[in-house]
Motif scaffolding. Structure first.
Motif, PDB file in Angstrom:
ATOM      1  N   LEU A   1       0.830  -1.212   0.000  1.00 41.80           N
ATOM      2  CA  LEU A   1       0.000   0.000   0.000  1.00 41.80           C
ATOM      3  C   LEU A   1       0.867   1.266   0.000  1.00 41.80           C
ATOM      4  O   LEU A   1       0.444   2.300  -0.498  1.00 41.80           O
ATOM      5  CB  LEU A   1      -0.913   0.015   1.226  1.00 41.80           C
ATOM      6  CG  LEU A   1      -2.245  -0.713   1.087  1.00 41.80           C
ATOM      7  CD1 LEU A   1      -2.922  -0.806   2.433  1.00 41.80           C
ATOM      8  CD2 LEU A   1      -3.168  -0.009   0.104  1.00 41.80           C
ATOM      9  N   VAL A   2       2.064   1.141   0.577  1.00 46.27           N
ATOM     10  CA  VAL A   2       2.940   2.327   0.670  1.00 46.27           C
ATOM     11  C   VAL A   2       3.328   2.840  -0.718  1.00 46.27           C
ATOM     12  O   VAL A   2       3.062   4.006  -1.033  1.00 46.27           O
ATOM     13  CB  VAL A   2       4.171   2.036   1.562  1.00 46.27           C
ATOM     14  CG1 VAL A   2       5.146   3.195   1.536  1.00 46.27           C
ATOM     15  CG2 VAL A   2       3.723   1.755   2.992  1.00 46.27           C
ATOM     16  N   PRO A   3       3.932   2.003  -1.590  1.00 41.96           N
ATOM     17  CA  PRO A   3       4.235   2.525  -2.933  1.00 41.96           C
ATOM     18  C   PRO A   3       2.985   2.940  -3.702  1.00 41.96           C
ATOM     19  O   PRO A   3       3.021   3.898  -4.481  1.00 41.96           O
ATOM     20  CB  PRO A   3       4.955   1.375  -3.638  1.00 41.96           C
ATOM     21  CG  PRO A   3       4.728   0.168  -2.815  1.00 41.96           C
ATOM     22  CD  PRO A   3       4.462   0.635  -1.423  1.00 41.96           C
ATOM     23  N   ALA A   4       1.881   2.220  -3.465  1.00 37.87           N
ATOM     24  CA  ALA A   4       0.639   2.567  -4.180  1.00 37.87           C
ATOM     25  C   ALA A   4       0.178   3.975  -3.801  1.00 37.87           C
ATOM     26  O   ALA A   4      -0.197   4.774  -4.667  1.00 37.87           O
ATOM     27  CB  ALA A   4      -0.448   1.552  -3.865  1.00 37.87           C
TER      28      ALA A   4
ATOM     29  N   PRO B   1      -3.656   1.117  -5.459  1.00 39.90           N
ATOM     30  CA  PRO B   1      -4.039   0.627  -4.128  1.00 39.90           C
ATOM     31  C   PRO B   1      -4.945  -0.597  -4.208  1.00 39.90           C
ATOM     32  O   PRO B   1      -4.928  -1.457  -3.321  1.00 39.90           O
ATOM     33  CB  PRO B   1      -4.768   1.814  -3.494  1.00 39.90           C
ATOM     34  CG  PRO B   1      -5.155   2.699  -4.593  1.00 39.90           C
ATOM     35  CD  PRO B   1      -4.173   2.475  -5.692  1.00 39.90           C
ATOM     36  N   GLY B   2      -5.721  -0.681  -5.305  1.00 34.53           N
ATOM     37  CA  GLY B   2      -6.610  -1.839  -5.484  1.00 34.53           C
ATOM     38  C   GLY B   2      -5.805  -3.126  -5.544  1.00 34.53           C
ATOM     39  O   GLY B   2      -6.126  -4.113  -4.871  1.00 34.53           O
ATOM     40  N   PHE B   3      -4.723  -3.103  -6.326  1.00 32.80           N
ATOM     41  CA  PHE B   3      -3.861  -4.281  -6.439  1.00 32.80           C
ATOM     42  C   PHE B   3      -3.214  -4.600  -5.102  1.00 32.80           C
ATOM     43  O   PHE B   3      -3.113  -5.765  -4.707  1.00 32.80           O
ATOM     44  CB  PHE B   3      -2.777  -4.046  -7.482  1.00 32.80           C
ATOM     45  CG  PHE B   3      -3.181  -4.498  -8.862  1.00 32.80           C
ATOM     46  CD1 PHE B   3      -3.645  -5.788  -9.069  1.00 32.80           C
ATOM     47  CD2 PHE B   3      -3.093  -3.640  -9.953  1.00 32.80           C
ATOM     48  CE1 PHE B   3      -4.030  -6.219 -10.328  1.00 32.80           C
ATOM     49  CE2 PHE B   3      -3.487  -4.057 -11.216  1.00 32.80           C
ATOM     50  CZ  PHE B   3      -3.952  -5.349 -11.405  1.00 32.80           C
ATOM     51  N   ALA B   4      -2.774  -3.537  -4.411  1.00 31.60           N
ATOM     52  CA  ALA B   4      -2.116  -3.748  -3.111  1.00 31.60           C
ATOM     53  C   ALA B   4      -3.087  -4.406  -2.129  1.00 31.60           C
ATOM     54  O   ALA B   4      -2.718  -5.356  -1.420  1.00 31.60           O
ATOM     55  CB  ALA B   4      -1.623  -2.412  -2.567  1.00 31.60           C
ATOM     56  N   ILE B   5      -4.332  -3.915  -2.120  1.00 29.91           N
ATOM     57  CA  ILE B   5      -5.327  -4.470  -1.193  1.00 29.91           C
ATOM     58  C   ILE B   5      -5.654  -5.916  -1.571  1.00 29.91           C
ATOM     59  O   ILE B   5      -5.760  -6.797  -0.711  1.00 29.91           O
ATOM     60  CB  ILE B   5      -6.590  -3.575  -1.166  1.00 29.91           C
ATOM     61  CG1 ILE B   5      -6.244  -2.226  -0.520  1.00 29.91           C
ATOM     62  CG2 ILE B   5      -7.720  -4.238  -0.393  1.00 29.91           C
ATOM     63  CD1 ILE B   5      -7.327  -1.180  -0.629  1.00 29.91           C
TER      64      ILE B   5
ATOM     65  N   LEU C   1     -14.240  -5.252 -17.260  1.00 28.53           N
ATOM     66  CA  LEU C   1     -13.998  -6.683 -17.398  1.00 28.53           C
ATOM     67  C   LEU C   1     -12.670  -7.046 -16.747  1.00 28.53           C
ATOM     68  O   LEU C   1     -12.560  -8.086 -16.092  1.00 28.53           O
ATOM     69  CB  LEU C   1     -13.996  -7.075 -18.887  1.00 28.53           C
ATOM     70  CG  LEU C   1     -15.383  -7.124 -19.537  1.00 28.53           C
ATOM     71  CD1 LEU C   1     -15.258  -7.397 -21.032  1.00 28.53           C
ATOM     72  CD2 LEU C   1     -16.257  -8.194 -18.884  1.00 28.53           C
ATOM     73  N   GLY C   2     -11.665  -6.172 -16.916  1.00 33.83           N
ATOM     74  CA  GLY C   2     -10.356  -6.407 -16.317  1.00 33.83           C
ATOM     75  C   GLY C   2     -10.450  -6.484 -14.807  1.00 33.83           C
ATOM     76  O   GLY C   2      -9.916  -7.408 -14.179  1.00 33.83           O
ATOM     77  N   LEU C   3     -11.176  -5.531 -14.235  1.00 34.05           N
ATOM     78  CA  LEU C   3     -11.328  -5.482 -12.780  1.00 34.05           C
ATOM     79  C   LEU C   3     -12.089  -6.701 -12.271  1.00 34.05           C
ATOM     80  O   LEU C   3     -11.699  -7.340 -11.286  1.00 34.05           O
ATOM     81  CB  LEU C   3     -12.070  -4.194 -12.404  1.00 34.05           C
ATOM     82  CG  LEU C   3     -11.876  -3.691 -10.989  1.00 34.05           C
ATOM     83  CD1 LEU C   3     -10.425  -3.332 -10.746  1.00 34.05           C
ATOM     84  CD2 LEU C   3     -12.744  -2.470 -10.730  1.00 34.05           C
TER      85      LEU C   3
END
Lengths: 338, 174
Positions: free
Chosen positions: A75-78, A133-137, A225-227
């Motif tokens: 989350l920090v880099p995000a 942040p979505g990817f991090a979460i 669709l990707g999400l």
């Protein structure tokens, strides 16, 4: 009535009407407004950057206080990326904004550019603001899910619920941004383009205003669709994990538990604290700690465990998870349960 | 000669161009309170623009630019900034000692119709007509709008025709 008569009547109104004002009071008010306005604009521009940057120490503190898996720190880099992107964009585009004393044509042109850029930013909010942040979460939830896969379907449903909740929040933010584009920015851009067309040279005057980024004004289905694909993959992985009988690893929770839990656990394995002395109410609310305690006690109660020698466990002080053998805190001597 | 302070210049401009501000505000709004809000916003923008005024254009050109730029970008919700305040400026009707009262009424009616017609024009044409009615030269209009003088001529002819049509329509309305 010819135009000259109209002109006369128009100019005569100046002698019929005048502005009643207290110049000093107005000046004071305008100066006060200028200060308020400057503060307002400053905070509007920096609040999201500041919010993102303020979250970084919070994330680091939480990560240190509650031992969380390494993916938490993604989350920090995000957040730094989101805040940095907004700050860079703000600095870069601040210079190109419209000025009040510009000619009408230039003012309209710079306003249109600014609005067009805002449209671009909001249309792509998914890529620069939501996905990092979505990817991090998702990675964090994924790791937690992996560590708790012994919990079976309940854990899967719980983590899937969390993922869906986060996805719903992110989808809400995305929708709000797209709504702002459709309801405010696009009409404003069209209006500015009409004005621009009205001010263009006679030969160009007939140009019809175009839509900013035509062809992409409809919500991009591919993005959704990707999400959905990412969420689906994660949910599928969780389901597979829950179905497969992979070694129960409740002990992994011990690796994440705070030191006092490890001490408590080692004391219990050591036999110095009876299970009856630890009531339900004394169980910590922290999820990892709770799981660790449950794991620690259930293994000894339900399985015929032989606790390791206390010397090997080294209770109370200076314990590390490896010192008390969190991977296998007790060795099973009989497969039967009482 | 020393440059006047921003405060002094602002007061001078208020005195000289207060009427211009009011006319622009009236031309781009329908309600009296919106007109006041917009006029105050224009004055606020004039104050903000003062540090950038270097005297390369005339004060009137500058004021018209700021007034029109503000009016064209103004939205009602922006007026909320001023809505909670006591109105700081109020348009005041003055008796005309020269013309007869019936003549005054006629002129006022014409002015009202003019405002109604200007509000129906496209915004860029409305700006052009406002400048024309205020008797600015083609060069000054070109400076305010940022277009060529020949273009001003072409566009003004079109705008005048449109205005005449609209004036007829407004006159025929009950």
């Amino acid at each position: 009535m010819n135009p000259d008569d109209l002109k006369k009547s128009w100019q005569a109104q100046t002698s019929h009407a005048r502005l009643t004002l207290d110049a000093d009071l107005l000046l004071k008010e305008v100066q006060r407004n200028q200060r308020t306005f400057t503060i307002l604009i400053f905070w509007r521009d920096v609040r999201e950057v500041v919010a993102s940057l303020l979250m970084v120490p919070v994330i680091l503190y939480m990560g240190a206080k509650i031992p969380l898996p390494w993916s938490w720190y993604l989350l920090v880099p995000a957040l730094l990326w989101g805040g940095g992107f907004m700050a860079a964009d703000w600095v870069w585009h601040k210079r190109s904004g419209p000025e009040p004393g510009q000619s009408l044509r230039r003012h309209v042109e710079s306003s249109a550019k600014q609005v067009q850029h805002q449209i671009w930013l909001l249309r792509n909010v998914l890529w620069w603001y939501l996905l990092p942040p979505g990817f991090a979460i998702l990675a964090f939830f994924g790791q937690v899910a992996w560590m708790t896969r012994a919990g079976g379907l309940k854990t899967v449903l719980f983590v899937a619920g969390l993922v869906l909740l986060v996805a719903a929040v992110f989808a809400g933010i995305y929708w709000l941004n797209q709504h702002a584009v459709r309801s405010e920015l696009e009409p404003r851009y069209r209006e500015l383009q009409t004005l621009q067309a009205g001010l263009n040279d006679a030969a160009e005057g007939g140009d019809s205003p175009s839509n900013p980024g035509q062809g992409t004004s409809k919500p991009n289905k591919k993005k959704w669709l990707g999400l959905l694909g990412i969420i689906g993959l994660l949910a599928g992985a969780l389901l597979l994990l829950s179905l497969g009988d992979i070694a129960p690893t409740g002990s992994r929770w011990l690796a994440m538990a705070p030191p006092w839990i490890i001490r408590l656990c080692s004391a219990r394995l050591d036999g110095s604290i009876a299970p009856s002395r630890i009531g339900r109410s004394s169980l910590p609310t922290n999820c990892a700690a709770h799981k660790a305690i449950r794991h620690c006690f259930s293994r000894q109660v339900t399985e015929n465990c032989t606790p390791r020698p206390s010397a090997a466990i080294t209770p109370w002080d200076g314990l590390s998870s490896s010192a008390i053998g969190v991977a296998e805190p007790c060795s099973i001597t009989a497969a039967t349960t009482p | 000669m020393t440059e006047p302070s921003p405060e002094t210049r602002f007061k001078q401009w208020l005195e000289e161009y207060g009427g211009t501000v009011l006319k622009v505000a009236r031309a781009y709004t329908l309600k009296a309170e919106d007109c006041q809000d917009l006029a105050q916003e224009i004055l606020f923008q004039i104050w903000r623009s003062l540090p950038r005024f270097q005297g390369r254009s005339s004060a009137s050109t500058w004021v018209y630019r700021v007034a029109l730029n503000t009016a064209l970008g103004w939205r009602r919700k922006e007026g909320r900034r001023w809505a909670r305040q006591q109105p700081l400026l109020e348009p005041e009707e003055l008796p005309d000692p020269v013309s007869s009262s019936s003549g005054q009424l006629d002129q006022r009616e014409v002015v009202e119709r003019l405002y109604a017609a200007i509000r129906q024009l496209p915004k860029a044409d409305a700006a052009l007509v406002l400048l024309y009615l205020d008797d600015l030269s083609y060069r000054e209009i070109a400076e305010v709008l940022g277009i060529s003088e020949s273009n001003v001529g072409v566009k003004l002819n079109r705008a005048k025709k449109a205005l005449a049509e609209l004036m007829k329509e407004v006159a025929n309305e009950p």
